[in-house]
Design a protein around this motif. Structure first.
Motif, PDB file in Angstrom:
ATOM      1  N   PRO A  93      34.522 -54.042  56.969  1.00  0.00           N
ATOM      2  CA  PRO A  93      33.541 -55.067  57.304  1.00  0.00           C
ATOM      3  C   PRO A  93      33.966 -55.885  58.496  1.00  0.00           C
ATOM      4  O   PRO A  93      34.404 -57.025  58.382  1.00  0.00           O
ATOM      5  N   SER A  94      33.877 -55.311  59.658  1.00  0.00           N
ATOM      6  CA  SER A  94      34.299 -56.005  60.857  1.00  0.00           C
ATOM      7  C   SER A  94      33.384 -55.627  62.006  1.00  0.00           C
ATOM      8  O   SER A  94      33.010 -54.474  62.168  1.00  0.00           O
ATOM      9  N   THR A  95      33.047 -56.618  62.835  1.00  0.00           N
ATOM     10  CA  THR A  95      32.271 -56.299  64.029  1.00  0.00           C
ATOM     11  C   THR A  95      33.105 -55.481  64.998  1.00  0.00           C
ATOM     12  O   THR A  95      32.583 -54.958  65.977  1.00  0.00           O
ATOM     13  N   VAL A 131      40.127 -55.969  66.403  1.00  0.00           N
ATOM     14  CA  VAL A 131      39.663 -57.260  65.893  1.00  0.00           C
ATOM     15  C   VAL A 131      39.972 -58.364  66.900  1.00  0.00           C
ATOM     16  O   VAL A 131      39.128 -59.223  67.189  1.00  0.00           O
ATOM     17  N   LEU A 132      41.172 -58.361  67.460  1.00  0.00           N
ATOM     18  CA  LEU A 132      41.530 -59.383  68.446  1.00  0.00           C
ATOM     19  C   LEU A 132      40.648 -59.295  69.678  1.00  0.00           C
ATOM     20  O   LEU A 132      40.305 -60.317  70.288  1.00  0.00           O
ATOM     21  N   THR A 133      40.277 -58.077  70.064  1.00  0.00           N
ATOM     22  CA  THR A 133      39.388 -57.916  71.221  1.00  0.00           C
ATOM     23  C   THR A 133      38.071 -58.640  70.984  1.00  0.00           C
ATOM     24  O   THR A 133      37.547 -59.319  71.880  1.00  0.00           O
ATOM     25  N   CYS A 223      47.575 -62.390  57.358  1.00  0.00           N
ATOM     26  CA  CYS A 223      48.106 -61.414  56.401  1.00  0.00           C
ATOM     27  C   CYS A 223      48.650 -62.127  55.162  1.00  0.00           C
ATOM     28  O   CYS A 223      48.410 -61.693  54.030  1.00  0.00           O
ATOM     29  N   TRP A 224      49.358 -63.234  55.370  1.00  0.00           N
ATOM     30  CA  TRP A 224      49.953 -63.957  54.245  1.00  0.00           C
ATOM     31  C   TRP A 224      48.872 -64.527  53.336  1.00  0.00           C
ATOM     32  O   TRP A 224      48.948 -64.418  52.115  1.00  0.00           O
ATOM     33  N   VAL A 225      47.818 -65.126  53.957  1.00  0.00           N
ATOM     34  CA  VAL A 225      46.777 -65.818  53.186  1.00  0.00           C
ATOM     35  C   VAL A 225      45.809 -64.836  52.531  1.00  0.00           C
ATOM     36  O   VAL A 225      45.484 -64.953  51.345  1.00  0.00           O
ATOM     37  N   MET A 226      45.332 -63.848  53.286  1.00  0.00           N
ATOM     38  CA  MET A 226      44.251 -62.989  52.813  1.00  0.00           C
ATOM     39  C   MET A 226      44.749 -61.728  52.097  1.00  0.00           C
ATOM     40  O   MET A 226      44.074 -61.224  51.201  1.00  0.00           O
ATOM     41  N   ASP A 243      43.944 -55.633  59.041  1.00  0.00           N
ATOM     42  CA  ASP A 243      42.891 -55.905  60.025  1.00  0.00           C
ATOM     43  C   ASP A 243      41.702 -56.594  59.371  1.00  0.00           C
ATOM     44  O   ASP A 243      41.087 -57.499  59.956  1.00  0.00           O
ATOM     45  N   GLU A 244      41.374 -56.190  58.149  1.00  0.00           N
ATOM     46  CA  GLU A 244      40.292 -56.854  57.433  1.00  0.00           C
ATOM     47  C   GLU A 244      40.683 -58.285  57.090  1.00  0.00           C
ATOM     48  O   GLU A 244      39.874 -59.209  57.161  1.00  0.00           O
TER      49      GLU A 244
END
Length: 278
Positions: A93-95, A131-133, A223-226, A243-244
């Motif tokens: 689920p990512s643009t 994702v960063l892009t 990464c730590w939080v999600m 990445d998600e």
């Protein structure tokens, strides 16, 4: 999507006002209503001026079998996967699954090459880069707003401080000691040492972060939080891919904080080209 958007919170009855389009198409005006919500379905009718409910005979294909209401299935407005926990690499689920229209800043490749990402495998690096892009512009706007607030004009490349980073994490409500938060400050200090390639970063709050350090710390924080410490983990559910997790962290946690920052006129000036000294 119900695990993320439960029916009791996001479902139920709603009303949407009908608006007419400004211009006619082929001699006909379009009428539309907007309701911002997660994907789902609904049955609806039109409430007329007198207060009575009515159907629209011009769209009979949407009528329910009893012809008392219309039925509508609605999906995301953007290309999002049908399953939020899909394991297929092309359906997350990512643009970032579609880079059409993504504006790549010329500094992005330079920042990406400067990132160490020692704990990330090569396959995941490709997905994180996508994702960063997608979000690079707004992430750097946030970086610039901090750089502007404490700008060191003697530096060839502007930076932000670890104190700025701590301020951001506090505003996200994630630091140990805040309500429902458990991220230790020492953990973030170790992230900085790994990103900067140094053994000891003391005193940490006085350290400076480049754009590459800042982006790498964002990935580690997401990464730590999600992924590693989700607030409501589901038994038997595999950890969220990195990445998600980054995508969800930016959209669910970081962007709402940035919306608050947007109300600050000084920070707003920080991302104006005429104002920011680089």
């Amino acid at each position: 999507w119900q695990s993320m958007f439960p029916q009791e919170e996001y479902g139920g009855e709603f009303e949407a006002s009908i608006t007419i389009s400004d211009t006619a198409v082929d001699g006909f005006y379009e009428y539309f209503g907007v309701h911002k919500a997660p994907p789902g379905s609904c049955q609806y009718s039109f409430i007329m001026e007198g207060g009575h409910e009515s159907i629209c005979k011009s769209i009979p294909e949407t009528l329910t079998p009893r012809k008392t209401h219309h039925h509508l299935d609605f999906v995301w407005d953007l290309p999002i996967a049908e399953d939020p926990f899909a394991q297929d690499g092309d359906s997350r689920p990512s643009t970032a699954t579609s880079r059409d229209g993504a504006q790549v800043d010329p500094n992005f490749e330079q920042d990406w090459d400067a990132m160490r990402l020692r704990s990330v495998d090569s396959f995941m690096k490709v997905r994180l880069k996508e994702v960063l892009t997608e979000f690079y512009a707004i992430l750097i706007d946030l970086f610039d707003s901090y750089a502007f607030m404490g700008l060191d004009l003697s530096a060839t490349q502007h930076t932000i401080g670890m104190d700025d980073w701590k301020h951001l994490v506090l505003n996200c409500g994630l630091l140990e000691g805040q309500p429902d938060a458990s991220l230790p400050w020492s953990e973030m200090c170790s992230w900085f040492e790994e990103a900067a390639g140094i053994r000891s970063g003391r005193p940490y709050l006085a350290q400076r972060l480049t754009r590459a350090h800042y982006l790498e710390l964002l990935i580690r924080l997401a990464c730590w939080v999600m992924c590693e410490h989700p607030k409501a983990p589901e038994p038997g559910r595999p950890p969220m891919p990195t990445d998600e997790g980054l995508f969800r962290f930016i959209t669910d946690i970081l962007i709402p904080v940035m919306d608050v920052y947007d109300d600050d006129p000084i920070r707003k000036d920080a991302v104006e080209q005429q104002t920011l000294h680089v």
